[in-house]
Design an enzyme around this catalytic site. Structure first.
Site, short mmCIF file in Angstrom:
data_model
loop_
_atom_site.label_atom_id
_atom_site.label_comp_id
_atom_site.label_asym_id
_atom_site.label_seq_id
_atom_site.Cartn_x
_atom_site.Cartn_y
_atom_site.Cartn_z
N GLY A 238 39.05 20.71 34.08
CA GLY A 238 38.65 21.74 33.13
C GLY A 238 37.68 21.17 32.13
CE1 TYR A 239 33.09 19.90 33.42
CE2 TYR A 239 34.34 21.53 34.63
CZ TYR A 239 33.56 20.41 34.62
OH TYR A 239 33.23 19.79 35.78
#
Length: 158
Positions: A28-29
């Protein structure tokens, strides 16, 4: 300073599947800035925090640090942008290099990309027979962009 130099390609056959064991990756970012990305990645009982700069051809700055798995799970579940990127990664040796074949899942299912890390931007690469069109530098294939514009929404052919 750390530098990542890699090339990405479409995968055009299933021959790579017999050459390694896949590992499930969840990543994820933590933001949506085109100049830099901060990524959290979980692979089995290992986790990393990675900071990447803007791509310049096949190169960009990259800093990667191991983090506790519990921290990675919390970051992925509580702070990362949605959707998460999930994929199966198979590491395949070929002609002295290790290729990472990513078979994407979820909204990116159907996309299979192989990438190879190099020591110099002009390094010669012997392509495996299952490699197709090069997509290095095409921003659609950046993992951080696949969460904003998943492969399932692309018009075909790609």
């Amino acid at each position: 300073m750390a530098e990542e130099i890699e090339r990405k390609f479409h995968v055009v056959s299933e021959a790579w599947r017999a050459l390694g064991e896949p590992v499930l990756l969840r990543q994820g970012y933590l933001g949506d800035d085109p100049e830099r990305v901060v990524r959290v990645r979980l692979a089995g009982d290992h986790a990393w925090l990675t900071i990447k700069g803007i791509s310049r051809g096949p190169s960009r700055r990259e800093y990667e640090y191991p983090i506790p798995v519990a921290d990675a799970r919390a970051l992925l579940n509580e702070l990362c942008l949605r959707p998460l990127i999930e994929k199966r990664r198979t590491r395949v040796p070929h002609a002295g290099l290790v290729w990472e074949v990513d078979e994407f899942l979820g909204d990116n299912a159907g996309l299979i990309i192989a990438e190879v890390e190099l020591t110099t931007a002009d390094q010669q690469v012997a392509l495996p027979p299952w490699i197709g069109e090069e997509v290095t530098g095409d921003p659609r294939y950046y993992n951080s962009n696949l969460l904003k514009n998943p492969y399932s929404r692309w018009s075909r052919p790609v």
